[in-house]
Enzyme design. Structure first.
Site, PDB file in Angstrom:
ATOM      1  N   GLU A  80       0.822  -1.208   0.000  1.00  0.00           N
ATOM      2  CA  GLU A  80       0.000   0.000   0.000  1.00  0.00           C
ATOM      3  C   GLU A  80       0.860   1.264   0.000  1.00  0.00           C
ATOM      4  O   GLU A  80       1.936   1.301   0.604  1.00  0.00           O
ATOM      5  CB  GLU A  80      -0.945   0.054   1.208  1.00  0.00           C
ATOM      6  CG  GLU A  80      -2.194  -0.785   1.081  1.00  0.00           C
ATOM      7  CD  GLU A  80      -2.068  -2.110   1.797  1.00  0.00           C
ATOM      8  OE1 GLU A  80      -3.005  -2.922   1.719  1.00  0.00           O
ATOM      9  OE2 GLU A  80      -1.029  -2.353   2.433  1.00  0.00           O
ATOM     10  N   THR A  81       0.341   2.264  -0.691  1.00  0.00           N
ATOM     11  CA  THR A  81       0.879   3.624  -0.694  1.00  0.00           C
ATOM     12  C   THR A  81      -0.279   4.542  -0.340  1.00  0.00           C
ATOM     13  O   THR A  81      -1.396   4.369  -0.832  1.00  0.00           O
ATOM     14  CB  THR A  81       1.437   3.982  -2.078  1.00  0.00           C
ATOM     15  OG1 THR A  81       2.518   3.090  -2.391  1.00  0.00           O
ATOM     16  CG2 THR A  81       1.934   5.419  -2.115  1.00  0.00           C
TER      17      THR A  81
END
Length: 277
Positions: free
Chosen positions: A47-48
């Protein structure tokens, strides 16, 4: 092109580089959906996230969460890592602890024993798993149908199905066909009595997400606790995750007097700088 403050935070481990990293872009209000998605593909992390000004007056900040394959309404380790980054950058809360706005709504956080924790969001889907889908999952994970002690939808946004196996050893031994995993599936099994952690957890994702196995997963541990804590599992316990991937994730699950399940762990900044987007 604009420079943004950037953080990378390791979540769910007290040991450097043994948790699950999340990339956090600060002051992201001016970025387009396409820019966010492109950067998430480029980091290639599970995830970002992007910190934005809240649109709900009850929230301290707003968070958008992207995998390499698309956007999620909620995810656990990005919630903790982004809260850590926001606080480290000087974020101030309206109350005693941060309130995060995200696609799943408002998420309450707290700090206990030096760890950040989030209140498990309500499940959006629960109940039995369709027999055909369960058959696909069993085959993809290389299990026999008789090895699954229980199965349920435990979806709090990302789309999890939970499978309960007889032991942590069997969970660790899984060697799935990642290309055949049809939906996000979390697998949990107990460690022997007296072990450091109560259970071992693994999280497998469908190919379109761009992440075959997530190292340490807050949303899954939250939903597994909502399914099993206080019944099959203690009301409060510690889960291990990431062992097969060389990580040492430790997820602390606590059920308070009001019955709220809190999911927390250690957070540590590993990278700080700027990114041009």
């Amino acid at each position: 092109m604009v420079s943004h403050a950037f953080s990378q935070v390791d979540v769910f481990s007290t040991e450097p580089l043994r948790g699950n990293p999340v990339a956090v872009v600060h002051g992201a209000d001016g970025l387009t959906d396409e820019q966010m998605a492109a950067f998430a593909r480029w980091t290639n992390l599970s995830e970002t996230t992007f910190l934005l000004t809240p649109t709900d007056p009850a929230a301290d900040y707003r968070l958008r969460i992207f995998t390499p394959g698309g956007e999620l309404p909620f995810a656990g380790h990005p919630t903790l890592g982004s809260a850590h980054a926001w606080l480290a950058a000087g974020g101030t809360t309206q109350g005693e602890a941060p309130v995060q706005q995200c696609g799943a709504g408002l998420v309450q956080l707290r700090r206990t024993d030096g760890r950040l924790a989030f209140a498990a969001p309500a499940l959006v889907r629960s109940g039995p798993v369709e027999p055909a889908l369960l058959g696909e999952l069993v085959a993809a994970l290389g299990l026999g149908a008789e090895e699954v002690l229980d199965a349920a939808w435990v979806d709090n946004g990302p789309g999890w199905v939970g499978l309960r196996l007889e032991s942590a050893a069997r969970v660790l031994a899984l060697r799935p066909d990642h290309s055949a995993v049809p939906v996000k599936v979390g697998v949990v099994g107990p460690h022997p009595a007296g072990a450091e952690c109560a259970v071992e957890v693994r999280a497998f994702c469908e190919p379109a997400l761009g992440v075959a196995e997530d190292p340490v997963t807050g949303s899954l541990n939250a939903s597994l606790a909502q399914w099993l804590a206080g019944d099959v599992l203690p009301a409060s316990y510690v889960a291990a995750q990431g062992t097969v991937l060389g990580r040492r994730g430790r997820v602390h699950v606590e059920t308070d007097e009001a019955g709220v399940i809190w999911v927390g762990g250690a957070t540590r900044s590993t990278i700080a700088g700027t990114v041009d987007l």
